[in-house]
Design a protein around this motif. Structure first.
Motif, PDB file in Angstrom:
ATOM      1  N   VAL B  99       0.844  -1.210   0.000  1.00  0.00           N
ATOM      2  CA  VAL B  99       0.000   0.000   0.000  1.00  0.00           C
ATOM      3  C   VAL B  99       0.868   1.243   0.000  1.00  0.00           C
ATOM      4  CG1 VAL B  99      -1.564   1.360   1.431  1.00  0.00           C
ATOM      5  CG2 VAL B  99      -2.027  -1.041   1.036  1.00  0.00           C
ATOM      6  N   GLY B 100       1.956   1.217   0.791  1.00  0.00           N
ATOM      7  CA  GLY B 100       2.864   2.365   0.834  1.00  0.00           C
ATOM      8  C   GLY B 100       3.462   2.651  -0.522  1.00  0.00           C
ATOM      9  N   GLY B 101       3.887   1.581  -1.215  1.00  0.00           N
ATOM     10  CA  GLY B 101       4.454   1.757  -2.540  1.00  0.00           C
ATOM     11  C   GLY B 101       3.437   2.353  -3.506  1.00  0.00           C
ATOM     12  N   LEU B 102       2.192   1.867  -3.428  1.00  0.00           N
ATOM     13  CA  LEU B 102       1.147   2.402  -4.304  1.00  0.00           C
ATOM     14  C   LEU B 102       0.898   3.873  -4.021  1.00  0.00           C
ATOM     15  CD1 LEU B 102      -1.458  -0.492  -4.347  1.00  0.00           C
ATOM     16  CD2 LEU B 102      -0.246   0.443  -6.305  1.00  0.00           C
ATOM     17  N   MET B 103       0.866   4.219  -2.726  1.00  0.00           N
ATOM     18  CA  MET B 103       0.626   5.623  -2.374  1.00  0.00           C
ATOM     19  C   MET B 103       1.730   6.516  -2.907  1.00  0.00           C
ATOM     20  SD  MET B 103      -0.791   5.507   1.487  1.00  0.00           S
ATOM     21  CE  MET B 103      -1.229   7.208   1.665  1.00  0.00           C
ATOM     22  N   CYS B 104       2.970   6.059  -2.778  1.00  0.00           N
ATOM     23  CA  CYS B 104       4.089   6.873  -3.272  1.00  0.00           C
ATOM     24  C   CYS B 104       3.990   7.062  -4.772  1.00  0.00           C
ATOM     25  CB  CYS B 104       5.420   6.193  -2.969  1.00  0.00           C
ATOM     26  SG  CYS B 104       5.853   6.201  -1.251  1.00  0.00           S
ATOM     27  N   GLY B 105       3.695   5.950  -5.480  1.00  0.00           N
ATOM     28  CA  GLY B 105       3.579   6.053  -6.926  1.00  0.00           C
ATOM     29  C   GLY B 105       2.483   7.022  -7.321  1.00  0.00           C
ATOM     30  N   VAL B 106       1.321   6.868  -6.691  1.00  0.00           N
ATOM     31  CA  VAL B 106       0.186   7.748  -6.993  1.00  0.00           C
ATOM     32  C   VAL B 106       0.545   9.203  -6.691  1.00  0.00           C
ATOM     33  CG1 VAL B 106      -2.087   8.390  -6.135  1.00  0.00           C
ATOM     34  CG2 VAL B 106      -1.638   6.045  -6.797  1.00  0.00           C
ATOM     35  N   SER B 107       1.254   9.428  -5.577  1.00  0.00           N
ATOM     36  CA  SER B 107       1.566  10.810  -5.182  1.00  0.00           C
ATOM     37  C   SER B 107       2.432  11.481  -6.236  1.00  0.00           C
ATOM     38  CB  SER B 107       2.264  10.833  -3.825  1.00  0.00           C
ATOM     39  OG  SER B 107       3.629  10.544  -3.953  1.00  0.00           O
ATOM     40  N   MET B 108       3.449  10.770  -6.739  1.00  0.00           N
ATOM     41  CA  MET B 108       4.337  11.391  -7.724  1.00  0.00           C
ATOM     42  C   MET B 108       3.612  11.617  -9.050  1.00  0.00           C
ATOM     43  SD  MET B 108       7.220  11.986  -6.406  1.00  0.00           S
ATOM     44  CE  MET B 108       7.605  11.732  -4.708  1.00  0.00           C
ATOM     45  N   VAL B 109       2.784  10.634  -9.425  1.00  0.00           N
ATOM     46  CA  VAL B 109       2.084  10.768 -10.703  1.00  0.00           C
ATOM     47  C   VAL B 109       1.119  11.950 -10.660  1.00  0.00           C
ATOM     48  CG1 VAL B 109       0.414   9.650 -12.210  1.00  0.00           C
ATOM     49  CG2 VAL B 109       2.349   8.362 -11.376  1.00  0.00           C
ATOM     50  N   THR B 110       0.370  12.077  -9.560  1.00  0.00           N
ATOM     51  CA  THR B 110      -0.553  13.220  -9.474  1.00  0.00           C
ATOM     52  C   THR B 110       0.223  14.531  -9.384  1.00  0.00           C
ATOM     53  OG1 THR B 110      -0.705  12.805  -7.113  1.00  0.00           O
ATOM     54  CG2 THR B 110      -2.518  12.022  -8.465  1.00  0.00           C
ATOM     55  N   ALA B 111       1.395  14.491  -8.734  1.00  0.00           N
ATOM     56  CA  ALA B 111       2.174  15.728  -8.619  1.00  0.00           C
ATOM     57  C   ALA B 111       2.624  16.226  -9.984  1.00  0.00           C
ATOM     58  CB  ALA B 111       3.393  15.503  -7.735  1.00  0.00           C
ATOM     59  N   SER B 112       2.830  15.293 -10.931  1.00  0.00           N
ATOM     60  CA  SER B 112       3.331  15.721 -12.229  1.00  0.00           C
ATOM     61  C   SER B 112       2.325  16.586 -12.972  1.00  0.00           C
ATOM     62  CB  SER B 112       3.727  14.519 -13.085  1.00  0.00           C
ATOM     63  OG  SER B 112       2.581  13.827 -13.501  1.00  0.00           O
ATOM     64  N   PHE B 113       1.057  16.568 -12.548  1.00  0.00           N
ATOM     65  CA  PHE B 113       0.057  17.419 -13.188  1.00  0.00           C
ATOM     66  C   PHE B 113      -0.196  18.695 -12.408  1.00  0.00           C
ATOM     67  CE2 PHE B 113      -0.942  14.494 -16.421  1.00  0.00           C
ATOM     68  CZ  PHE B 113      -0.899  13.223 -15.872  1.00  0.00           C
ATOM     69  N   GLY B 114       0.624  18.966 -11.406  1.00  0.00           N
ATOM     70  CA  GLY B 114       0.365  20.066 -10.492  1.00  0.00           C
ATOM     71  C   GLY B 114       0.425  21.444 -11.138  1.00  0.00           C
ATOM     72  N   ARG B 115      -0.494  22.310 -10.698  1.00  0.00           N
ATOM     73  CA  ARG B 115      -0.503  23.693 -11.207  1.00  0.00           C
ATOM     74  C   ARG B 115      -0.220  24.699 -10.119  1.00  0.00           C
ATOM     75  NH1 ARG B 115      -0.628  23.876 -16.746  1.00  0.00           N
ATOM     76  NH2 ARG B 115      -0.915  21.672 -17.114  1.00  0.00           N
ATOM     77  N   SER B 116      -0.263  24.265  -8.867  1.00  0.00           N
ATOM     78  CA  SER B 116      -0.014  25.231  -7.795  1.00  0.00           C
ATOM     79  C   SER B 116       0.811  24.567  -6.712  1.00  0.00           C
ATOM     80  CB  SER B 116      -1.328  25.717  -7.187  1.00  0.00           C
ATOM     81  OG  SER B 116      -1.866  24.706  -6.355  1.00  0.00           O
ATOM     82  N   ILE B 117       1.392  25.398  -5.904  1.00  0.00           N
ATOM     83  CA  ILE B 117       2.282  24.905  -4.867  1.00  0.00           C
ATOM     84  C   ILE B 117       1.519  24.115  -3.814  1.00  0.00           C
ATOM     85  CG2 ILE B 117       2.952  26.196  -2.777  1.00  0.00           C
ATOM     86  CD1 ILE B 117       5.272  24.970  -4.232  1.00  0.00           C
ATOM     87  N   VAL B 118       0.310  24.521  -3.507  1.00  0.00           N
ATOM     88  CA  VAL B 118      -0.463  23.823  -2.473  1.00  0.00           C
ATOM     89  C   VAL B 118      -0.791  22.408  -2.939  1.00  0.00           C
ATOM     90  CG1 VAL B 118      -2.571  23.865  -1.125  1.00  0.00           C
ATOM     91  CG2 VAL B 118      -1.411  25.990  -1.676  1.00  0.00           C
ATOM     92  N   TYR B 119      -1.064  22.272  -4.251  1.00  0.00           N
ATOM     93  CA  TYR B 119      -1.324  20.954  -4.828  1.00  0.00           C
ATOM     94  C   TYR B 119      -0.129  20.036  -4.606  1.00  0.00           C
ATOM     95  CZ  TYR B 119      -2.582  17.632  -8.523  1.00  0.00           C
ATOM     96  OH  TYR B 119      -2.889  16.504  -9.229  1.00  0.00           O
ATOM     97  N   LEU B 120       1.093  20.588  -4.775  1.00  0.00           N
ATOM     98  CA  LEU B 120       2.295  19.782  -4.559  1.00  0.00           C
ATOM     99  C   LEU B 120       2.467  19.438  -3.090  1.00  0.00           C
ATOM    100  CD1 LEU B 120       4.954  21.318  -6.954  1.00  0.00           C
ATOM    101  CD2 LEU B 120       3.624  19.273  -7.234  1.00  0.00           C
ATOM    102  N   TYR B 121       2.116  20.397  -2.200  1.00  0.00           N
ATOM    103  CA  TYR B 121       2.187  20.093  -0.772  1.00  0.00           C
ATOM    104  C   TYR B 121       1.334  18.867  -0.463  1.00  0.00           C
ATOM    105  CZ  TYR B 121       4.193  24.726   0.246  1.00  0.00           C
ATOM    106  OH  TYR B 121       4.975  25.841   0.302  1.00  0.00           O
ATOM    107  N   LEU B 122       0.114  18.848  -1.046  1.00  0.00           N
ATOM    108  CA  LEU B 122      -0.802  17.744  -0.749  1.00  0.00           C
ATOM    109  C   LEU B 122      -0.319  16.448  -1.377  1.00  0.00           C
ATOM    110  CD1 LEU B 122      -4.252  19.473  -1.200  1.00  0.00           C
ATOM    111  CD2 LEU B 122      -3.285  18.577   0.899  1.00  0.00           C
ATOM    112  N   SER B 123       0.027  16.491  -2.658  1.00  0.00           N
ATOM    113  CA  SER B 123       0.333  15.226  -3.322  1.00  0.00           C
ATOM    114  C   SER B 123       1.683  14.688  -2.894  1.00  0.00           C
ATOM    115  CB  SER B 123       0.265  15.375  -4.837  1.00  0.00           C
ATOM    116  OG  SER B 123       1.162  16.358  -5.260  1.00  0.00           O
TER     117      SER B 123
END
Lengths: 265, 489
Positions: B99-123
């Motif tokens: 689960v940890g590995g999946l979360m990390c993968g998901v976090s980086m993938v969603t971060a790659s679409f980030g448009r704002s700094i707060v979005y990166l803080y969250l992802s």
């Protein structure tokens, strides 16, 4: 302004930073060698070509041959490399230029189609402030200035920084952009390369890694299932005996001198 | 002084109902999995800083706003410890690492679409930090389940993942940045972090032997555990198990560790800047950190090997204290290093000291707490360590700003770490002295023929004597029987 080069037997090069049009006096002093000729001829050249009517005969004074010329640097076309060349081949070069940029970015900026990108440009604190900033694109020979178009280009300039934001990128936007720091006498250019790629480019290695991960996890789980099936089918008969033996061993307290730890219940 | 260290700690089993750890075989494969998992956990927050400049330009943020991404990630990774502990105790290590590995993968993938700094803080910060937290906690727990006699070596090898992965991720990130920009790089990095799922798949749960003694216990205790309310209450109790604070050894470890973490990271953050201020050029200054990481890579398993030896293992807590003192001494001597050659020497010794401490940091906790209590203990330790870790570098930075000189930073860090190490050594001498006294008082109790075979520590002997005389008060709740069932997952 006055710039002096002292020569003995080797050539010398000097960088001269200019901001405004100026009267520049360039001087070369050549130390006499053992020949001690009374006169030596020398001339001035600009960008490798000899300046007409600049050839002079210089007399020996205090063991030195002293050559001097006054230049009026009025505009950008007057910048370049000026040299004094002596008869025996020794020369001094003066490179006249506007303040150069400190950090030049060697790697391209990468961005995506339909995305936006910000190209930054900075003149360090140590260098003089430019009067204004301009952006160009093109190649070394022909540069076109970029003007502000609300949907495509946005330029935001401060005293020492300037940013060019390119919106809604397409493949045609790729290439070299030049940020120009404008001084009274000329403009210094800093090239920045922009690469535009589609989203599919990083997607390919990503999918490759994803497939690798899924395969490995599947292989590991399959191997484990097979092992446990083998073990349960084989070891069902042996299990009961083994448990009895284990209990006996634990009660006796055997296994002296082994690396496994002993448990006394 | 040597006489104090020559006390041999009597070994003893941790819990009477415990299984025998395999100490090898598949355990070494699990160490590889833990190596990968821990490697990503520690190196990702540092390796991400390579993208910060580009992200800063594109999103129009200031440097401090960007630096918060790493800080939030580290903070969540450490603060999520207790949650992770509860989940690991409930489900075992394998599903948690996956689960940890999946979360990390998901976090980086969603971060790659980030448009704002707060979005990166969250992802990146929150989701990524959670994923790394699960990875770290579960990996350490499974090592403690698979190893006992060779545990220091296993820990050293697993913790070596951090410098190895940093050494590998840093140039890779540079390369990806040049080819794909920061968005594409984050996408690919997310894919790579999915390899933690592979590491998790390797972490086969330890199969428990069919012991009639164990079965009797489970039958008895499961009767207590009927009502849902009771289960919830006991779960809540275990979420922040404050009974740890009554354990003297734990408190000593916690204080020493907090002091170390406070001073540990600031020199790393400021080493390049210090070198540049001493006249070293920027490229060579960055190289110093690579030297430190390279040395660290070999020192961690080496320390594990040394700590596993017959002579050091019984005195591992002292070895840990010594490693800290060594680290502190390095920092105190740093301001005297003016030339590049000396700075390289400092980087080497810094790497040695840092590696030694980190190879032992969780091994010592396992040694103190034992198998059953380690998951909860590590969760508690990491959430408390969150504070010095976040406060250390900014405090050091403040010192630099006030005095305009880097030497005070090194003096402060060196002094704090060295005091932490000395505190550990002295207090452990006192602690073991008290334990021997208490053991001598218990000598009238049923004979305990403890043999000096593996020479673990006196704290473990104390645990065994209290479980036998007081009827197992260390077993916190009936929920402990659950791992027996769920470990067959």
């Amino acid at each position: 302004m006055r710039k002096v080069a002292v020569l003995k037997s080797q050539n010398s090069t000097q960088n001269v930073q200019l901001l405004n049009p100026v009267n520049l006096s360039l001087e070369c002093s050549l130390t006499a060698d053992h020949n001690n000729l009374p006169n030596i001829s020398a001339f001035w050249s600009q960008d490798g070509r000899e300046i007409p009517d600049s050839r002079l005969t210089v007399a020996l004074e205090n063991q030195q041959y002293h050559l001097q010329r006054l230049f009026y640097i009025s505009g950008e076309e007057m910048l370049g490399s000026y040299s004094c060349v002596f008869e025996n081949g020794v020369r001094a070069d003066f490179i006249l230029a506007t303040p150069p940029f400190g950090e030049v970015r060697d790697k391209p900026v990468v961005s995506y189609v339909r995305d936006f990108v910000v190209l930054p440009c900075k003149m360090e604190e140590a260098k003089p402030k430019p009067l204004s900033w301009r952006w160009f694109r093109g190649n070394k020979t022909h540069k076109e200035q970029i003007s502000e178009q609300p949907e495509r280009f946005q330029i935001h300039s401060e005293e020492r920084k300037s940013k060019l934001k390119v919106i809604n990128l397409t493949h045609e936007d790729a290439g070299v952009y030049y940020c120009g720091a404008v001084y009274a006498i000329g403009t210094t250019m800093n090239p920045i390369e922009l690469k535009v790629i589609t989203y599919q480019e990083p997607l390919k290695p990503f999918i490759g890694i994803l497939i690798e991960v899924v395969l490995l996890v599947a292989v590991i789980f399959l191997c484990e299932k097979r092992r446990s099936k083998k073990n349960t089918s084989k070891g069902n008969e042996e299990n009961v005996d083994q448990n009895n033996i284990k209990l006996q061993e634990e009660e006796k307290g055997a296994e002296e001198g082994s690396s496994m730890r002993q448990r006394k219940v | 002084m040597f006489f104090l260290f020559s006390r041999i700690m009597s070994p003893a089993p941790t819990d009477a109902t415990e299984y025998k750890p395999p100490d090898g075989g598949w355990g070494w494969v699990v160490v590889v999995g833990a190596h990968i998992s821990i490697g990503f956990a520690y190196s990702t927050p540092k390796a991400l800083s390579i993208f910060f400049k580009d992200i800063q330009e594109d999103l129009g943020a200031s440097y401090s706003e960007i630096a918060w991404i790493s800080s939030i990630m580290l903070a969540v990774m450490y603060a999520g410890g207790p949650v992770s502990s509860v989940l690991v105790k409930r489900f075992g290590s394998r599903p948690i690492v996956i689960v940890g590995g999946l979360m990390c993968g998901v976090s980086m993938v969603t971060a790659s679409f980030g448009r704002s700094i707060v979005y990166l803080y969250l992802s990146i910060g929150i989701i990524g930090g959670c994923g790394l937290c699960f990875n770290l906690n579960a990996s350490l727990t499974i090592i403690s389940k698979y190893f006992l006699t060779k545990r220091p070596l296993a820990n050293g090898l697993a913790m070596a993942g951090s410098p190895v992965f940093l050494c590998f991720l840093a140039p890779l990130n540079q390369f990806l940045l040049g080819d794909f920009g920061w968005r594409g790089s984050l996408l690919i990095l997310g894919g790579m972090m999915l390899n933690c799922c592979v590491a998790g798949a390797l972490m086969r749960p330890v199969t428990l032997p069919c012991n009639p003694a164990v079965q009797k216990n489970t039958e008895k205790t499961s009767k207590h555990n009927v009502s849902k309310k009771g289960r919830c209450r006991s779960n809540a109790r275990k979420f922040l198990d404050l009974s740890f604070f009554k354990d003297r050894g734990f408190i000593i470890y916690l204080i020493g560790n907090t002091m170390f973490i406070f001073g540990a990271y600031a020199p790393i953050v400021f080493l390049s800047a210090y070198a540049v201020s001493q006249g070293v050029e920027e490229y060579s200054a960055a190289y110093l950190l690579s030297i430190m990481g390279f040395v660290d890579m070999f020192v961690r398993p080496g320390t594990g090997l040394i700590a596993n030896s017959k002579w050091i293992r019984p005195r591992i807590q002292y070895f840990f204290g010594f490693a800290m003192v060594f680290n502190g001494a390095c920092h105190l001597l740093c301001p005297m290093m003016k030339s590049y050659a000396f700075l390289v020497g400092y980087a080497v010794f810094f790497g040695i000291g840092f590696g030694m401490v980190f190879a032992l940091i969780f091994e010592c906790l396992m040694d103190l707490m034992g198998n059953q209590r380690f998951p909860s203990a590590v969760g508690l330790v990491t959430i408390i360590e969150c504070f010095p870790m976040l406060l250390g570098p900014p405090t050091a930075g403040l010192l630099v700003d006030i005095f305009q000189d880097y030497k005070y930073l090194f003096f402060m860090c060196g002094a704090v770490i060295m005091s932490g190490g000395l505190f550990l050594i002295i207090m452990n001498i006192y602690h073991y002295h008290m334990l021997e006294k208490e053991k001598a008082e218990h000598n009238g109790a049923p004979s305990q023929n403890v043999e000096n075979q593996d020479g673990v520590s006196l704290s473990e002997a104390q645990r065994e004597s209290t479980t036998q005389t007081n009827g197992d008060p260390q077993d916190p709740s009936p929920d402990d029987s659950e791992p027996d069932v769920t470990d067959h997952f």
